[in-house]
Scaffold this motif. Structure first.
Motif, PDB file in Angstrom:
ATOM      1  N   ARG A  62      55.006  57.270  61.297  1.00 53.79           N
ATOM      2  CA  ARG A  62      56.330  57.802  61.657  1.00 53.79           C
ATOM      3  C   ARG A  62      57.365  57.604  60.558  1.00 53.79           C
ATOM      4  O   ARG A  62      58.232  58.453  60.335  1.00 53.79           O
ATOM      5  CB  ARG A  62      56.822  57.151  62.949  1.00 53.79           C
ATOM      6  CG  ARG A  62      56.180  57.619  64.215  1.00 53.79           C
ATOM      7  CD  ARG A  62      56.413  59.106  64.469  1.00 53.79           C
ATOM      8  NE  ARG A  62      55.324  59.928  63.925  1.00 53.79           N
ATOM      9  CZ  ARG A  62      55.382  61.231  63.742  1.00 53.79           C
ATOM     10  NH1 ARG A  62      56.477  61.894  64.030  1.00 53.79           N
ATOM     11  NH2 ARG A  62      54.372  61.903  63.252  1.00 53.79           N
ATOM     12  N   GLU A  63      57.323  56.459  59.888  1.00 58.22           N
ATOM     13  CA  GLU A  63      58.312  56.206  58.829  1.00 58.22           C
ATOM     14  C   GLU A  63      58.161  57.221  57.696  1.00 58.22           C
ATOM     15  O   GLU A  63      59.145  57.652  57.091  1.00 58.22           O
ATOM     16  CB  GLU A  63      58.170  54.781  58.297  1.00 58.22           C
ATOM     17  CG  GLU A  63      59.297  54.364  57.366  1.00 58.22           C
ATOM     18  CD  GLU A  63      59.265  52.887  57.021  1.00 58.22           C
ATOM     19  OE1 GLU A  63      60.200  52.420  56.344  1.00 58.22           O
ATOM     20  OE2 GLU A  63      58.305  52.189  57.428  1.00 58.22           O
ATOM     21  N   LEU A  64      56.919  57.595  57.419  1.00 63.29           N
ATOM     22  CA  LEU A  64      56.672  58.595  56.388  1.00 63.29           C
ATOM     23  C   LEU A  64      57.229  59.957  56.808  1.00 63.29           C
ATOM     24  O   LEU A  64      57.850  60.663  56.003  1.00 63.29           O
ATOM     25  CB  LEU A  64      55.159  58.708  56.136  1.00 63.29           C
ATOM     26  CG  LEU A  64      54.722  58.760  54.667  1.00 63.29           C
ATOM     27  CD1 LEU A  64      55.002  57.417  54.015  1.00 63.29           C
ATOM     28  CD2 LEU A  64      53.264  59.126  54.541  1.00 63.29           C
ATOM     29  N   ILE A  65      57.013  60.320  58.074  1.00 64.88           N
ATOM     30  CA  ILE A  65      57.508  61.596  58.572  1.00 64.88           C
ATOM     31  C   ILE A  65      59.038  61.630  58.560  1.00 64.88           C
ATOM     32  O   ILE A  65      59.651  62.661  58.267  1.00 64.88           O
ATOM     33  CB  ILE A  65      56.972  61.880  59.985  1.00 64.88           C
ATOM     34  CG1 ILE A  65      55.454  62.090  59.928  1.00 64.88           C
ATOM     35  CG2 ILE A  65      57.655  63.087  60.610  1.00 64.88           C
ATOM     36  CD1 ILE A  65      55.015  63.263  59.065  1.00 64.88           C
ATOM     37  N   GLU A  66      59.665  60.490  58.847  1.00 63.28           N
ATOM     38  CA  GLU A  66      61.126  60.429  58.790  1.00 63.28           C
ATOM     39  C   GLU A  66      61.619  60.708  57.368  1.00 63.28           C
ATOM     40  O   GLU A  66      62.596  61.440  57.163  1.00 63.28           O
ATOM     41  CB  GLU A  66      61.612  59.056  59.266  1.00 63.28           C
ATOM     42  CG  GLU A  66      61.464  58.840  60.766  1.00 63.28           C
ATOM     43  CD  GLU A  66      61.736  57.406  61.171  1.00 63.28           C
ATOM     44  OE1 GLU A  66      62.158  56.602  60.289  1.00 63.28           O
ATOM     45  OE2 GLU A  66      61.517  57.067  62.341  1.00 63.28           O
ATOM     46  N   ASP A  67      60.960  60.117  56.387  1.00 64.09           N
ATOM     47  CA  ASP A  67      61.337  60.345  54.989  1.00 64.09           C
ATOM     48  C   ASP A  67      61.096  61.806  54.600  1.00 64.09           C
ATOM     49  O   ASP A  67      61.940  62.449  53.956  1.00 64.09           O
ATOM     50  CB  ASP A  67      60.533  59.416  54.076  1.00 64.09           C
ATOM     51  CG  ASP A  67      60.995  59.475  52.634  1.00 64.09           C
ATOM     52  OD1 ASP A  67      60.563  60.404  51.924  1.00 64.09           O
ATOM     53  OD2 ASP A  67      61.791  58.614  52.214  1.00 64.09           O
ATOM     54  N   PHE A  68      59.939  62.334  55.005  1.00 61.74           N
ATOM     55  CA  PHE A  68      59.585  63.724  54.715  1.00 61.74           C
ATOM     56  C   PHE A  68      60.589  64.685  55.344  1.00 61.74           C
ATOM     57  O   PHE A  68      61.069  65.629  54.702  1.00 61.74           O
ATOM     58  CB  PHE A  68      58.175  63.990  55.253  1.00 61.74           C
ATOM     59  CG  PHE A  68      57.683  65.403  55.078  1.00 61.74           C
ATOM     60  CD1 PHE A  68      57.357  65.888  53.825  1.00 61.74           C
ATOM     61  CD2 PHE A  68      57.525  66.236  56.177  1.00 61.74           C
ATOM     62  CE1 PHE A  68      56.893  67.186  53.664  1.00 61.74           C
ATOM     63  CE2 PHE A  68      57.072  67.534  56.033  1.00 61.74           C
ATOM     64  CZ  PHE A  68      56.748  68.006  54.771  1.00 61.74           C
ATOM     65  N   THR A  69      60.939  64.434  56.613  1.00 63.30           N
ATOM     66  CA  THR A  69      61.896  65.280  57.322  1.00 63.30           C
ATOM     67  C   THR A  69      63.259  65.264  56.632  1.00 63.30           C
ATOM     68  O   THR A  69      63.920  66.300  56.499  1.00 63.30           O
ATOM     69  CB  THR A  69      62.041  64.816  58.782  1.00 63.30           C
ATOM     70  OG1 THR A  69      60.762  64.857  59.419  1.00 63.30           O
ATOM     71  CG2 THR A  69      63.012  65.687  59.547  1.00 63.30           C
ATOM     72  N   HIS A  70      63.676  64.093  56.190  1.00 68.40           N
ATOM     73  CA  HIS A  70      64.956  63.984  55.470  1.00 68.40           C
ATOM     74  C   HIS A  70      64.928  64.844  54.211  1.00 68.40           C
ATOM     75  O   HIS A  70      65.920  65.534  53.895  1.00 68.40           O
ATOM     76  CB  HIS A  70      65.222  62.525  55.101  1.00 68.40           C
ATOM     77  CG  HIS A  70      66.419  62.345  54.217  1.00 68.40           C
ATOM     78  ND1 HIS A  70      67.710  62.444  54.678  1.00 68.40           N
ATOM     79  CD2 HIS A  70      66.514  62.100  52.863  1.00 68.40           C
ATOM     80  CE1 HIS A  70      68.553  62.264  53.674  1.00 68.40           C
ATOM     81  NE2 HIS A  70      67.846  62.058  52.565  1.00 68.40           N
TER      82      HIS A  70
ATOM     83  N   GLU B  69      52.072  52.419  63.784  1.00 67.29           N
ATOM     84  CA  GLU B  69      51.973  52.548  65.243  1.00 67.29           C
ATOM     85  C   GLU B  69      50.607  52.096  65.743  1.00 67.29           C
ATOM     86  O   GLU B  69      50.492  51.421  66.775  1.00 67.29           O
ATOM     87  CB  GLU B  69      52.224  54.017  65.647  1.00 67.29           C
ATOM     88  CG  GLU B  69      53.652  54.489  65.437  1.00 67.29           C
ATOM     89  CD  GLU B  69      54.000  54.752  63.971  1.00 67.29           C
ATOM     90  OE1 GLU B  69      55.188  54.646  63.612  1.00 67.29           O
ATOM     91  OE2 GLU B  69      53.066  55.053  63.179  1.00 67.29           O
ATOM     92  N   GLU B  70      49.543  52.430  65.012  1.00 64.22           N
ATOM     93  CA  GLU B  70      48.184  52.019  65.408  1.00 64.22           C
ATOM     94  C   GLU B  70      47.997  50.514  65.283  1.00 64.22           C
ATOM     95  O   GLU B  70      47.349  49.884  66.122  1.00 64.22           O
ATOM     96  CB  GLU B  70      47.151  52.756  64.557  1.00 64.22           C
ATOM     97  CG  GLU B  70      47.034  54.238  64.873  1.00 64.22           C
ATOM     98  CD  GLU B  70      46.171  54.986  63.884  1.00 64.22           C
ATOM     99  OE1 GLU B  70      45.544  55.975  64.283  1.00 64.22           O
ATOM    100  OE2 GLU B  70      46.126  54.596  62.689  1.00 64.22           O
TER     101      GLU B  70
END
Length: 465
Positions: free
Chosen positions: A216-224, A363-364
């Motif tokens: 999720r942290e990676l997706i947050e950075d990617f989304t930004h 998360e896993e």
């Protein structure tokens, strides 16, 4: 071509080619049936190779990689046309096909072009484009037929303005704006590729999240990063219909909102290309998406002499994993020894920027109740990042507090799909944080981020004693 084989492989994509060549290495007779005009399957002609070639062409001609130094207005070529994109694509595809044809020839793998259809459990009828038919039999079969784009009836596909993920490779113009429906891997890749061409892009997804298998942290950075460069995200809204009005595409969302664009790309799922195989004749069934169920260790179906591999069996649907699946399936089908699939394999998403991941997400790790610590490195913290003009990109590493073992590596940014292999090796060799802290990395390289992230985690680790 003979009438009976040890192994017949239907489909010449990554799984099929690797399986057939592996069978030939064992001295067995193998036949590859390919329904396309040339060998290579979806991977070579409409999937992996074309989309990645398109991406590389866009990044090169647009000057994307140099904009950190020269500004967002920088271009290598001012007016990029669809012909510019297609030129490199055709050269690359020709080379891939030539290499594959040579591999089949020197390993004495027979090929036949046509559509395969089971007539009984051990026989397939192959019908060529000219209508000529051949009956061939085998002791074992491997189905590597891949997938086709999911095309719902309510989407008015026309191959010009409203496209699926196969059509997009043949576009004869660069759109003024684009709506991409579906924020899966394919949708995200194409939305960001067009965005890199400075085409205003809107990405629509009925779920509230995208790429849920990524940390999720990676997706947050990617989304930004996407929002920062103007990609519009419409999450949590399903598309009701797509219409054409006054020369524009109108995408209608739940709640009444509409998105106008010059072009629409529908990339919400793919279907196993199993319809024409007549699987009833061999006693096989498929799920609602046309996928075939297999034993994940051997890739054997419910019918003992029939195997399946690649995209037609579902996740992870990667060319890299498909190759291993095909090889392992061929070994098992021919009674040869084969190791189990590796525990950790890298997942690469060729968006702009790239995303690559291997091992467990945060998360896993939390779900398993493993005490852990994370380390983060920003590419702008590396000297190589400064040289390249990178102002974004990050690496995240997760370690066990108890054993210091590496549990997962997650990267978003330039070169992510290349960098991930260092982490993959350490994961599969059960390496620890100390490897990264104590070893020397070439300087200046982006791989230095491994040491930075490891030290970041080490600084947070509780001290023993």
């Amino acid at each position: 071509m003979q009438a009976e084989y040890d192994l017949i492989v239907v489909g010449s994509g990554p799984a099929g080619r690797r399986a057939a060549i592996q069978a030939a290495k064992f001295g067995r007779n193998a036949l590859v049936v390919e329904k396309g005009r040339r060998v290579g399957g979806v991977s070579v002609h409409t999937g992996t190779i074309p989309s990645k070639t398109l991406r590389e062409t866009v990044l090169n001609l647009s000057g994307w990689r140099e904009r950190g130094f020269y500004g967002r207005a920088y271009r290598v070529k001012q007016d990029i046309s669809s012909d510019d994109l297609r030129h490199r694509l055709l050269k690359t595809l020709d080379h891939e096909v030539e290499v594959l044809e040579h591999q089949f020839a020197r390993n004495h793998v027979d090929t036949i072009m046509g559509a395969a259809r089971f007539t009984d459990p051990h026989t397939v009828e192959v019908t060529g484009e000219d209508g000529e038919r051949h009956l061939v039999s085998a002791k074992a079969f491997l189905l590597c037929v891949g997938t086709n784009p999911f095309r719902p009836d309510w989407v008015p596909f026309d191959g010009e303005n409203v496209l699926d993920s196969d059509d997009v490779l043949d576009v004869n113009r660069i759109p003024r704006s684009i709506v991409v429906i579906g924020a899966g891997v394919i949708g995200v890749e194409y939305a960001t590729i067009f965005s890199a061409l400075d085409v205003p892009a809107t990405l629509i997804e009925p779920r509230d999240t995208m790429l849920d298998f990524i940390d999720r942290e990676l997706i947050e950075d990617f989304t930004h990063q996407l929002r920062d460069r103007g990609v519009t995200l419409r999450m949590g809204k399903a598309v009701v219909k797509v219409t054409r009005e006054d020369g524009q595409c109108i995408t209608h969302l739940e709640g009444g909102r509409v998105c106008k664009s010059d072009m629409v790309l529908f990339a919400a799922g793919r279907m196993g290309a199993t319809d024409s195989l007549n699987l009833d004749a061999v006693g096989l069934t498929v799920d609602h998406r046309g996928r075939i169920k297999v034993n994940p260790a051997t890739f054997q179906t419910e019918v003992p002499h029939v195997y399946a591999a690649g995209d037609v069996i579902g996740f992870p649907s990667l060319a890299s994993t498909s190759m291993e699946q095909g090889r392992i399936a061929a070994c098992h089908a021919l009674g040869e020894k084969a190791q189990k699939p590796p525990e950790y394999f890298p997942y690469g998403i060729y968006a702009v920027p790239e995303i690559s991941t291997c091992g467990m997400t945060e998360e896993e790790v939390e779900e398993r109740g493993i005490p852990y610590e994370c380390g983060i490195a920003r590419f702008r913290e590396t000297s190589r990042g400064h040289i390249m003009g990178l102002d974004s990109g990050m690496m995240k590493m997760i370690f066990s507090i108890k054993t210091h073992r590496l549990l997962g590596v997650h990267i978003v940014g330039e070169g992510a799909t290349e960098l991930i292999h260092i982490g993959q090796a350490v994961l599969n060799l059960k390496g620890t944080l100390e490897y990264f802290v104590e070893n020397t990395f070439n300087y200046p390289t982006l791989a230095e981020a491994y040491k930075i992230a490891a030290l970041d985690a080490w600084n947070r680790m509780p001290r023993k004693g």
